[in-house]
Design a protein around this motif. Structure first.
Motif, mmCIF file in Angstrom:
data_model
loop_
_atom_site.group_PDB
_atom_site.id
_atom_site.type_symbol
_atom_site.label_atom_id
_atom_site.label_comp_id
_atom_site.label_asym_id
_atom_site.label_seq_id
_atom_site.Cartn_x
_atom_site.Cartn_y
_atom_site.Cartn_z
ATOM 1 N N ASP A 28 26.413 23.273 12.907
ATOM 2 C CA ASP A 28 25.840 24.820 13.691
ATOM 3 C C ASP A 28 25.464 25.870 12.462
ATOM 4 O OD1 ASP A 28 28.470 25.737 12.648
ATOM 5 O OD2 ASP A 28 29.473 26.502 14.135
ATOM 6 N N VAL A 30 27.461 28.404 10.811
ATOM 7 C CA VAL A 30 28.942 28.836 10.373
ATOM 8 C C VAL A 30 28.718 27.412 9.344
ATOM 9 C CG1 VAL A 30 31.085 29.378 10.055
ATOM 10 C CG2 VAL A 30 29.722 30.455 11.879
ATOM 11 N N SER A 44 19.394 31.657 6.645
ATOM 12 C CA SER A 44 18.617 32.242 7.694
ATOM 13 C C SER A 44 17.035 31.426 7.463
ATOM 14 C CB SER A 44 18.392 32.951 8.432
ATOM 15 O OG SER A 44 17.853 33.468 8.943
ATOM 16 N N THR A 60 19.915 29.090 20.034
ATOM 17 C CA THR A 60 20.864 29.017 19.387
ATOM 18 C C THR A 60 21.341 29.955 21.078
ATOM 19 O OG1 THR A 60 19.523 30.694 18.116
ATOM 20 C CG2 THR A 60 21.397 32.141 18.782
ATOM 21 N N GLY A 62 23.053 31.967 23.041
ATOM 22 C CA GLY A 62 23.728 33.833 23.449
ATOM 23 C C GLY A 62 24.693 34.000 24.306
ATOM 24 N N SER A 65 30.885 36.185 22.742
ATOM 25 C CA SER A 65 30.570 37.491 22.162
ATOM 26 C C SER A 65 29.981 37.148 21.156
ATOM 27 C CB SER A 65 32.638 37.844 21.842
ATOM 28 O OG SER A 65 32.384 37.320 21.334
ATOM 29 N N LYS A 66 30.003 36.425 20.477
ATOM 30 C CA LYS A 66 28.420 35.870 19.081
ATOM 31 C C LYS A 66 27.790 34.771 19.577
ATOM 32 C CE LYS A 66 31.441 36.231 14.719
ATOM 33 N NZ LYS A 66 32.687 35.853 13.796
ATOM 34 N N PRO A 67 26.608 35.446 18.780
ATOM 35 C CA PRO A 67 25.519 34.004 19.570
ATOM 36 C C PRO A 67 25.957 32.615 18.282
ATOM 37 C CG PRO A 67 24.300 35.899 18.264
ATOM 38 C CD PRO A 67 26.144 36.337 18.222
ATOM 39 N N ARG A 68 25.921 31.532 18.614
ATOM 40 C CA ARG A 68 25.967 30.200 18.106
ATOM 41 C C ARG A 68 24.797 29.826 17.694
ATOM 42 N NH1 ARG A 68 27.872 25.181 19.413
ATOM 43 N NH2 ARG A 68 28.962 24.176 17.902
ATOM 44 N N THR A 69 24.278 29.018 16.492
ATOM 45 C CA THR A 69 23.307 28.618 16.452
ATOM 46 C C THR A 69 23.866 27.693 15.841
ATOM 47 O OG1 THR A 69 21.714 30.732 15.439
ATOM 48 C CG2 THR A 69 20.746 28.576 15.147
#
Length: 95
Positions: A28, A30, A44, A60, A62, A65-69
């Motif tokens: 991911d 992060v 990005s 992604t 969504g 609460s936070k989108p995760r790519t």
């Protein structure tokens, strides 16, 4: 004879991203940011370049609460990495 290195992979950050994805099935945003020590903005941009080339897939989610790519290397990306490493080896063949 030395082969030309793929300019898309010859960038330090893009090569780092591809190296991480080569050993992980997926990673991911992060995790990639931590491993490459890149800024979020630069990471990005470089992920977009790799995705545009077809070397990685970005997905992604969504729903939270936070989108995760999440990123995965494609077969074309694996092939490009193999060719890059083979080309790089030609630079060391005379040593």
């Amino acid at each position: 004879m030395m082969q030309e290195l793929n300019p898309l992979l010859h960038s330090q950050l893009r090569l780092a991203i591809m190296s991480v994805l080569l050993s992980a099935e997926e990673a991911d945003f992060v995790y990639l940011k931590e491993k490459t020590e890149a800024t979020a903005g630069n990471l990005s941009v470089q992920l977009d370049k790799l995705a545009s080339a077809g070397y990685i897939e970005k997905e992604t989610d969504g729903s939270g609460s936070k989108p995760r790519t999440v990123c995965r290397m494609t077969e074309a990306g694996r092939q490009a990495m193999q060719e890059y490493v083979a080309a790089l080896k030609t630079y060391f063949s005379g040593l």
